[in-house]
Design a protein around this motif. Structure first.
Motif, PDB file in Angstrom:
ATOM      1  N   GLU A  94       0.831  -1.206   0.000  1.00  0.00           N
ATOM      2  CA  GLU A  94       0.000   0.000   0.000  1.00  0.00           C
ATOM      3  C   GLU A  94       0.868   1.260   0.000  1.00  0.00           C
ATOM      4  O   GLU A  94       0.545   2.246  -0.667  1.00  0.00           O
ATOM      5  N   ASN A 166      -7.690  -4.948   4.444  1.00  0.00           N
ATOM      6  CA  ASN A 166      -8.829  -4.309   3.780  1.00  0.00           C
ATOM      7  C   ASN A 166      -9.601  -3.443   4.766  1.00  0.00           C
ATOM      8  O   ASN A 166     -10.016  -2.315   4.448  1.00  0.00           O
ATOM      9  N   MET A 169      -7.509  -0.314   5.677  1.00  0.00           N
ATOM     10  CA  MET A 169      -7.389   0.649   4.573  1.00  0.00           C
ATOM     11  C   MET A 169      -8.714   1.338   4.264  1.00  0.00           C
ATOM     12  O   MET A 169      -8.736   2.385   3.622  1.00  0.00           O
ATOM     13  N   LYS A 175      -5.730   3.932   8.036  1.00  0.00           N
ATOM     14  CA  LYS A 175      -5.028   4.207   6.783  1.00  0.00           C
ATOM     15  C   LYS A 175      -3.971   5.287   6.982  1.00  0.00           C
ATOM     16  O   LYS A 175      -2.868   5.198   6.422  1.00  0.00           O
TER      17      LYS A 175
END
Length: 207
Positions: A94, A166, A169, A175
């Protein structure tokens, strides 16, 4: 002294949990003490805490006195470690998408994060503040982790590294920690309860 930057974020997912393949219980590998070894050198070699090695070897009456030829049991958790390192890998995936440098995996920080996940499981809570260790920042310091910036993400219920990533984020607070420029190192801790529910902890630092 530079003021430490401290951040936390948490996530709770209610799902039907199934057991993960393999056991999360510690296995052991045999090690023969070599000339010049110490408990700490062996701990670094296997990336496991000295206290865990001592607990796995009650036959050693004085951990400060070990001799070449002695046999030690080194506790290992390969399935757990694989999940933890996969989370760290996905974090760097990421970060790469946004041009951020990869975080270095810090096994000592990961050990702290695993203790946090196990503590949440064992004490039946879901919070950044542990009844055992206090805040994540107090906990890091108690384990000898030095930092100028630190953060923590926690989650409960996700089955796999991809699922927990998941979830994080898709949460602005998590995040932000994952994509923060303030951190250079990461440790990940994973534990599951008897029903298969996962407890996840990410700890981030800049030394």
């Amino acid at each position: 002294m530079k003021k430490a930057l401290l951040t936390t974020a948490c996530s709770l997912v209610i799902i039907l949990a199934l057991s993960l393949p393999g056991s999360s219980l510690a296995a052991t590998t045999a090690y023969t003490v070599q000339s010049g070894d110490s408990m700490w050198k062996i701990a670094v070699k296997y990336q496991v805490g000295v206290s865990e090695i001592i607990s796995a070897n009650p036959q050693i009456s004085n951990p400060n006195l070990i001799y070449p030829g002695q046999k030690l049991n080194i506790p290992t958790t390969p399935e757990v470690t694989a999940y933890e390192k996969e989370v760290a890998r996905l974090v760097n995936v990421e970060r790469a998408k946004t041009g951020l440098p990869a975080l270095t995996y810090n096994w000592e920080l990961a050990r702290v994060a695993r203790y946090k996940s196990e503590d949440m499981r064992n004490k039946g809570y879901f919070s950044h503040t542990s009844p055992t260790y206090g805040s994540p920042f107090d906990m890091m310091r108690a384990f000898g982790i030095r930092y100028t910036a630190a953060g923590e993400n926690i989650a409960k219920g996700q089955m796999t590294p991809q699922q927990v990533m998941n979830g994080w984020m898709n949460s602005s607070g998590h995040k932000a920690n994952i994509l923060s420029r303030n951190y250079t190192q990461i440790g990940v801790g994973y534990a599951k309860d008897s029903a298969g529910r996962g407890y996840w902890t990410q700890m981030f630092i800049r030394p």
